[in-house]
Write an enzyme that holds these catalytic residues in place. Structure first.
Site, PDB file in Angstrom:
ATOM      1  N   LYS A  21      31.106  -3.640  28.185  1.00  0.00           N
ATOM      2  CA  LYS A  21      30.522  -2.323  28.490  1.00  0.00           C
ATOM      3  C   LYS A  21      31.025  -1.897  29.848  1.00  0.00           C
ATOM      4  CE  LYS A  21      27.478   0.543  26.662  1.00  0.00           C
ATOM      5  NZ  LYS A  21      27.156   0.649  25.234  1.00  0.00           N
TER       6      LYS A  21
HETATM    7  N1  GLU Z   1      28.792   3.061  22.665  1.00  0.00           N
HETATM    8  C1  GLU Z   1      28.617   2.620  21.320  1.00  0.00           C
HETATM    9  C2  GLU Z   1      27.643   1.450  21.256  1.00  0.00           C
HETATM   10  O1  GLU Z   1      26.883   1.199  22.168  1.00  0.00           O
HETATM   11  C3  GLU Z   1      29.960   2.329  20.634  1.00  0.00           C
HETATM   12  C4  GLU Z   1      30.768   1.252  21.282  1.00  0.00           C
HETATM   13  C5  GLU Z   1      32.156   1.075  20.681  1.00  0.00           C
HETATM   14  O2  GLU Z   1      32.475   1.722  19.707  1.00  0.00           O
HETATM   15  O3  GLU Z   1      32.911   0.285  21.226  1.00  0.00           O
HETATM   16  O4  GLU Z   1      27.553   0.773  20.273  1.00  0.00           O
END
Ligand code: GLU
Length: 440
Positions: free
Chosen positions: A130
């Site tokens: 993240k």
């Molecule tokens: N931001 C989204 C999540 O928290 C998608 C993350 C992604 O596709 O890598 O799942």
């Protein structure tokens, strides 16, 4: 978000008799400690070795970057950003990037670990990561955002790549943000690698169906849960907190299934109507007014009251820690479907489980987004373009299968859904780690 230093009671395995103290302790709302408590519970069920537990509960890499950004008035503002890679045992790290003024490193660490469990729960070959930049995107111009995004991408560039770590949109980032990141990567490395980010615009390798993916996955999970509990989605009353991409699209998809949206909200407050709100009208109103508050045909409700109002299904689709020790007893919904990451605290989870409220956990319920991200990455790597029908069929198959695997795990260990999903996911990552062995 308030944090309290006092240690919380260690979480018991869910399924054991409740142990919520009569005098409520002050809750530890630190997102990373909460994430670790949830992990520890699953590790306990799986009887994982202590060394392995240490590996799996700790991020693999934590990167902090400074992002000097020229503002439109000519002044330079120094912003701070992070990229955390929690685990890469099952594949390249995967996870979104958020822009928000209240970001903390512990929050990004928690969200990175949630991505590890999420990709494992739906069994796609990724790890978890993240990122975030501490900024106020609502007060920045498009060109300021572009300069900030490009500098952030450039600072984390040595650590990202189609086989390393693949960013995606999250809170207050979108397809345009990903286009800038991809372009920065391509210009710097000399490689037109579309697969370095997902959630891109269609014109540069984005996938059909990606904008609706999170909400679509959520609706599949809710539908399966309703089938199991013999609840009819047709006519069911639904309250949704948060009217961003996930919340607004979920409202529309639920209305298509003839469910009744009885409340909606955004950061400025909410609206309610027991006879139902048309999500399309709310969307159009918000486009003009910047909020759903004040839309005709609905009365006002606060974000707090929305959570505890009478409804069949509650969808938290905003920020974390909104269902806590303070309000868990007052929740009236039969099902809580977590569209956002980490909306329910462990103490609230325990209270809801005791009261028979089904909490459909974030790592499965909002995994539609990362699942379609995976499909986008597969298409990019192979030079393929799938149509919307193919993407939605594959998404449904992946999510429904994961839901039933979670239910199987719940039955095997006699635990509620979150514990089931965590045990399923942690087991997969533990297995991958063990079979690879320790380097060097
Ligand atoms: N931001 C989204 C999540 O928290 C998608 C993350 C992604 O596709 O890598 O799942």
């Amino acid at each position: 978000m308030a944090t309290v230093a006092k240690p919380t009671t260690p979480l018991r395995p869910l399924g054991a008799p409740p142990m919520v103290p009569r005098i409520a302790p002050r809750e530890d709302l630190n997102p990373f400690r909460i994430a670790q408590m949830q992990f520890d519970m699953a590790a306990e069920f799986l009887k994982l070795d202590q060394g392995l537990r240490q590996i799996l509960r700790t991020p693999k890499r934590v990167l902090e970057v400074s992002i000097p950004t020229k503002m439109d008035n000519g002044q330079v503002k120094l912003l701070m950003g992070y990229r955390v890679q929690h685990n890469m045992a099952r594949g390249p790290a995967k996870g979104g990037v958020r822009f928000h003024p209240n970001i903390t490193l512990d929050e990004i660490k928690a969200l990175a670990s949630a991505m590890t469990w999420k990709t494992a729960a739906v069994n796609i070959p990724f790890g978890g990561a993240k990122g975030g930049v501490i900024c106020d995107p609502k007060r920045m111009s498009k060109s300021e955002l572009e300069r900030m995004t490009r500098r952030y991408a450039s600072e984390i560039l040595p650590f990202i790549g189609p086989d390393q770590d693949i960013p995606a949109p999250d809170i207050y980032t979108d397809a345009q943000t990903m286009a800038w990141m991809m372009d920065t990567y391509a210009m710097t490395t000399g490689r037109a690698s579309h697969a370095v980010v997902t959630g891109k615009p269609m014109s540069i390798g984005g996938s059909a169906g990606s904008a609706e993916a999170t909400a679509q996955g959520l609706v599949h999970v809710v539908e399966e849960a309703c089938k199991l509990k013999k609840i009819s989605l047709r006519g069911a009353t639904i309250a949704i907190q948060g009217f961003g991409n996930a919340g607004a699209t979920a409202a529309r998809l639920f209305a298509d299934k003839k469910a009744k949206i009885v409340a909606l909200s955004d950061t400025r407050g909410g609206v309610t109507n027991p006879r139902g709100i048309d999500p399309l009208k709310a969307f159009r109103y918000k486009e003009r007014a910047g909020t759903v508050v004040g839309m005709p045909g609905a009365s006002r409700i606060s974000n707090d009251d929305l959570l505890t109002m009478k409804c069949d299904i509650l969808v938290p689709a905003a920020l974390e820690n909104v269902i806590t020790l303070q309000n868990a007893d007052a929740i009236k919904a039969r099902i809580v479907a977590e569209a956002s990451n980490g909306p329910t605290t462990p103490h609230a989870d325990e209270i809801l489980a005791r009261r028979g409220v089904i909490v459909l956990p974030d790592i499965l319920t909002n995994a539609g987004g990362v699942t379609v991200s995976y499909f986008e990455w597969v298409q990019n790597q192979q030079g393929l373009v799938w149509d919307a029908e193919e993407v939605t069929a594959r998404l449904q198959k992946t999510i429904v299968r994961a839901f039933h695997e979670m239910v199987e795990t719940m039955r095997k260990h006699h635990v509620p859904p979150r514990a089931g999903a965590m045990i399923l996911a942690v087991n997969r990552v533990a297995e991958a780690t063990l079979v690879r062995g320790l380097f060097p």
